[in-house]
Design an enzyme around this catalytic site. Structure first.
Site, PDB file in Angstrom:
ATOM      1  N   ASN A 108       0.912  -1.309  -0.070  1.00 46.17           N
ATOM      2  CA  ASN A 108      -0.068  -0.082   0.036  1.00 46.17           C
ATOM      3  C   ASN A 108       0.845   1.271   0.085  1.00 46.17           C
ATOM      4  OD1 ASN A 108      -2.374   1.885   0.869  1.00 46.17           O
ATOM      5  ND2 ASN A 108      -1.065   2.103   2.477  1.00 46.17           N
ATOM      6  N   ALA A 109       2.162   1.363   0.538  1.00 44.98           N
ATOM      7  CA  ALA A 109       2.983   2.342   0.426  1.00 44.98           C
ATOM      8  C   ALA A 109       3.173   3.162  -0.858  1.00 44.98           C
ATOM      9  CB  ALA A 109       4.395   1.940   0.922  1.00 44.98           C
ATOM     10  N   GLY A 110       2.597   4.401  -0.499  1.00 44.61           N
ATOM     11  CA  GLY A 110       2.567   5.161  -1.885  1.00 44.61           C
ATOM     12  C   GLY A 110       3.153   6.631  -1.343  1.00 44.61           C
ATOM     13  N   ILE A 111       3.864   7.560  -2.428  1.00 38.14           N
ATOM     14  CA  ILE A 111       3.981   8.842  -2.260  1.00 38.14           C
ATOM     15  C   ILE A 111       3.545   9.566  -3.485  1.00 38.14           C
ATOM     16  CG2 ILE A 111       5.715   8.388  -0.561  1.00 38.14           C
ATOM     17  CD1 ILE A 111       7.821   8.956  -2.718  1.00 38.14           C
ATOM     18  N   THR A 112       3.292  10.728  -3.553  1.00 33.94           N
ATOM     19  CA  THR A 112       3.247  11.707  -4.653  1.00 33.94           C
ATOM     20  C   THR A 112       4.375  12.485  -4.690  1.00 33.94           C
ATOM     21  OG1 THR A 112       1.821  13.200  -3.498  1.00 33.94           O
ATOM     22  CG2 THR A 112       0.881  11.294  -4.850  1.00 33.94           C
ATOM     23  N   TYR A 167       3.705   8.941 -11.029  1.00 37.23           N
ATOM     24  CA  TYR A 167       2.796   8.239 -10.147  1.00 37.23           C
ATOM     25  C   TYR A 167       2.076   7.490 -10.965  1.00 37.23           C
ATOM     26  CZ  TYR A 167      -0.777   7.554  -6.527  1.00 37.23           C
ATOM     27  OH  TYR A 167      -1.561   7.160  -5.536  1.00 37.23           O
ATOM     28  N   PRO A 199      -7.954   2.315  -6.234  1.00 39.90           N
ATOM     29  CA  PRO A 199      -9.100   3.324  -5.565  1.00 39.90           C
ATOM     30  C   PRO A 199      -8.952   4.601  -6.413  1.00 39.90           C
ATOM     31  CG  PRO A 199      -7.122   2.660  -4.200  1.00 39.90           C
ATOM     32  CD  PRO A 199      -6.857   2.070  -5.478  1.00 39.90           C
ATOM     33  N   TYR A 244     -10.388   8.879  -5.879  1.00 40.49           N
ATOM     34  CA  TYR A 244      -9.972   9.855  -4.659  1.00 40.49           C
ATOM     35  C   TYR A 244     -10.661   9.630  -3.420  1.00 40.49           C
ATOM     36  CZ  TYR A 244      -7.355  12.407  -8.422  1.00 40.49           C
ATOM     37  OH  TYR A 244      -6.487  12.815  -8.924  1.00 40.49           O
TER      38      TYR A 244
HETATM   39  N1  CAA Z   1      -5.953  19.182 -17.813  1.00 39.42           N
HETATM   40  C1  CAA Z   1      -5.479  20.039 -18.365  1.00 39.42           C
HETATM   41  N2  CAA Z   1      -4.706  21.391 -18.062  1.00 39.42           N
HETATM   42  C2  CAA Z   1      -4.610  21.290 -16.657  1.00 39.42           C
HETATM   43  C3  CAA Z   1      -4.946  20.221 -15.871  1.00 39.42           C
HETATM   44  C4  CAA Z   1      -5.635  19.149 -16.352  1.00 39.42           C
HETATM   45  N3  CAA Z   1      -6.118  18.123 -15.507  1.00 39.42           N
HETATM   46  N4  CAA Z   1      -4.553  20.626 -14.525  1.00 39.42           N
HETATM   47  C5  CAA Z   1      -3.908  21.859 -14.931  1.00 39.42           C
HETATM   48  N5  CAA Z   1      -4.068  22.413 -15.960  1.00 39.42           N
HETATM   49  C6  CAA Z   1      -3.459  23.442 -16.585  1.00 39.42           C
HETATM   50  C7  CAA Z   1      -4.127  24.768 -15.803  1.00 39.42           C
HETATM   51  O1  CAA Z   1      -5.233  24.873 -16.070  1.00 39.42           O
HETATM   52  C8  CAA Z   1      -2.848  25.928 -15.935  1.00 39.42           C
HETATM   53  O2  CAA Z   1      -3.100  26.051 -17.336  1.00 39.42           O
HETATM   54  P1  CAA Z   1      -3.039  27.869 -17.501  1.00 39.42           P
HETATM   55  O3  CAA Z   1      -1.627  28.274 -17.160  1.00 39.42           O
HETATM   56  O4  CAA Z   1      -3.009  27.854 -18.771  1.00 39.42           O
HETATM   57  O5  CAA Z   1      -4.101  28.447 -16.866  1.00 39.42           O
HETATM   58  C9  CAA Z   1      -1.613  24.889 -15.963  1.00 39.42           C
HETATM   59  O6  CAA Z   1      -1.925  23.546 -16.166  1.00 39.42           O
HETATM   60  C10 CAA Z   1      -0.919  25.023 -14.676  1.00 39.42           C
HETATM   61  O7  CAA Z   1      -1.921  24.736 -13.579  1.00 39.42           O
HETATM   62  P2  CAA Z   1      -1.447  24.819 -12.312  1.00 39.42           P
HETATM   63  O8  CAA Z   1      -1.899  26.316 -12.028  1.00 39.42           O
HETATM   64  O9  CAA Z   1      -2.465  23.994 -11.436  1.00 39.42           O
HETATM   65  O10 CAA Z   1      -0.043  24.542 -12.018  1.00 39.42           O
HETATM   66  P3  CAA Z   1       0.866  24.141 -11.124  1.00 39.42           P
HETATM   67  O11 CAA Z   1       2.083  24.127 -11.475  1.00 39.42           O
HETATM   68  O12 CAA Z   1       0.660  25.196  -9.957  1.00 39.42           O
HETATM   69  O13 CAA Z   1       0.329  22.674 -10.431  1.00 39.42           O
HETATM   70  C11 CAA Z   1      -0.236  20.535 -10.716  1.00 39.42           C
HETATM   71  C12 CAA Z   1       0.506  21.763 -11.481  1.00 39.42           C
HETATM   72  C13 CAA Z   1       1.035  20.258  -9.724  1.00 39.42           C
HETATM   73  C14 CAA Z   1      -0.341  19.467 -11.658  1.00 39.42           C
HETATM   74  C15 CAA Z   1      -1.391  20.581 -10.020  1.00 39.42           C
HETATM   75  O14 CAA Z   1      -2.480  21.127 -10.735  1.00 39.42           O
HETATM   76  C16 CAA Z   1      -1.927  19.653  -9.380  1.00 39.42           C
HETATM   77  O15 CAA Z   1      -1.612  19.326  -7.944  1.00 39.42           O
HETATM   78  N6  CAA Z   1      -2.917  18.850  -9.718  1.00 39.42           N
HETATM   79  C17 CAA Z   1      -3.539  17.668  -9.155  1.00 39.42           C
HETATM   80  C18 CAA Z   1      -2.757  16.672  -9.444  1.00 39.42           C
HETATM   81  C19 CAA Z   1      -3.597  15.235  -8.709  1.00 39.42           C
HETATM   82  O16 CAA Z   1      -4.640  15.070  -8.968  1.00 39.42           O
HETATM   83  N7  CAA Z   1      -2.795  14.465  -7.825  1.00 39.42           N
HETATM   84  C20 CAA Z   1      -3.282  13.410  -7.221  1.00 39.42           C
HETATM   85  C21 CAA Z   1      -2.891  13.475  -5.870  1.00 39.42           C
HETATM   86  S1  CAA Z   1      -3.726  12.311  -4.852  1.00 39.42           S
HETATM   87  C22 CAA Z   1      -3.516  10.566  -5.485  1.00 39.42           C
HETATM   88  O17 CAA Z   1      -2.590  10.495  -6.289  1.00 39.42           O
HETATM   89  C23 CAA Z   1      -4.087   9.647  -4.882  1.00 39.42           C
HETATM   90  C24 CAA Z   1      -4.741   8.850  -6.104  1.00 39.42           C
HETATM   91  O18 CAA Z   1      -4.295   7.764  -6.318  1.00 39.42           O
HETATM   92  C25 CAA Z   1      -5.889   9.290  -6.368  1.00 39.42           C
END
Ligand code: CAA
Length: 240
Positions: free
Chosen positions: A82-86, A147, A177, A179
């Site tokens: 299960n261990a995981g990081i982002t 990831y 899973p 979110y």
């Molecule tokens: N599709 C298309 N474009 C996207 C997008 C997407 N899904 N997300 C962001 N963008 C675009 C934005 O609209 C923005 O465009 P503009 O500059 O033209 O406005 C550009 O990309 C930059 O976006 P951010 O301002 O968000 O940029 P950032 O560098 O600050 O962050 C990021 C980028 C780190 C990817 C951030 O958007 C983020 O954290 N996203 C979520 C990622 C995510 O869902 N992680 C899951 C973690 S939980 C997990 O992983 C558990 C699991 O198993 C489900």
């Protein structure tokens, strides 16, 4: 029947619920963790579950841990990887270190611990391996090439291992899973998270306990015919 179960990343988030659920099922659980001593201590105190600190992405550390668990609890027969990081960011900004850290912890740990427990499971003709993948290994996710690759790798790893274990009473399955309401998901920027939740048909984040009950199902004695499968639990966000 009581079995020894190791849950990596088992003191917080989804892992903590898995550890609790396996204990409630009657197993002797060891929950591993990488660094948060305070959380692990609190978890152990509250649940009575044994906790062990080691880096699941480090083969040598896993070797020592598996030997210690065998000595203190008995041989591991249920393994929950299960261990995981982002380390989320776009490819343009991702460093090689961010890639390596996620691949080693999220996928390398599956190799390390399966490799170190498989022989024993085979000798005893029983083993249950449950690998926790993610919706983002199925669908991809902006900002997660590391990831998503690691979590997608888990599917191939699981299917190959299922074939190797099948004749020896060892099953290997993956859970994907969606979110889930954990610290990892809460670390996603709020406005991004709200957009994600809006796309979940069930209309909410999942609960860690909703993943844990699937682990209990897959690790049961009666689940011997369920192997090589992926159980998707994501509130309908992505249907495969
Ligand atoms: N599709 C298309 N474009 C996207 C997008 C997407 N899904 N997300 C962001 N963008 C675009 C934005 O609209 C923005 O465009 P503009 O500059 O033209 O406005 C550009 O990309 C930059 O976006 P951010 O301002 O968000 O940029 P950032 O560098 O600050 O962050 C990021 C980028 C780190 C990817 C951030 O958007 C983020 O954290 N996203 C979520 C990622 C995510 O869902 N992680 C899951 C973690 S939980 C997990 O992983 C558990 C699991 O198993 C489900």
């Amino acid at each position: 029947m009581e079995r020894v179960a190791l849950v990596t990343g088992g003191t917080r988030g989804i892992g903590a619920e898995i550890s609790r659920a396996l204990k409630a099922t009657g197993h002797k659980v060891v929950a591993s963790y990488a660094g948060n001593d305070a959380a692990a201590k609190a978890f152990a105190g509250e649940t009575g579950i044994a906790v062990l600190r080691f880096d699941a992405g480090d083969y040598g550390a896993c070797e020592v841990a598996v030997a210690e668990i065998a000595k203190t609890q008995g041989p591991i027969e249920i393994l929950v990887n299960n261990a995981g990081i982002t380390r989320d960011t776009t490819l343009a900004r991702m460093t090689r270190e961010m890639w390596d850290a996620v691949i080693n912890t999220n996928l390398g740990s599956c190799f390390n611990l399966c490799k170190l427990t498989f022989e024993g499971m085979r000798a005893r003709k029983f083993g249950r391996v449950v690998n926790i993948s993610s919706i983002n290994g199925q669908a991809g996710q902006y900002g997660q090439v590391n990831y998503a690759a690691a979590k997608a790798g888990i599917f191939g790893f699981t299917k190959a291992l299922a074939q190797e274990g099948a004749r020896h009473g060892i099953t290997a399955n993956a859970i994907a899973p969606g979110y889930i309401d954990t610290d990892m998901v809460r670390a996603v920027p709020e406005e991004v998270l709200q957009k994600i939740i809006a796309k979940i048909p069930v209309g909410r984040l999942g609960h860690a306990s909703e993943i844990a009950r699937a682990v209990v199902f897959l690790s049961a004695e009666e689940a011997g015919f369920v192997t090589g499968s992926t159980l998707t639990i994501n509130g309908g966000q992505y249907m495969v």
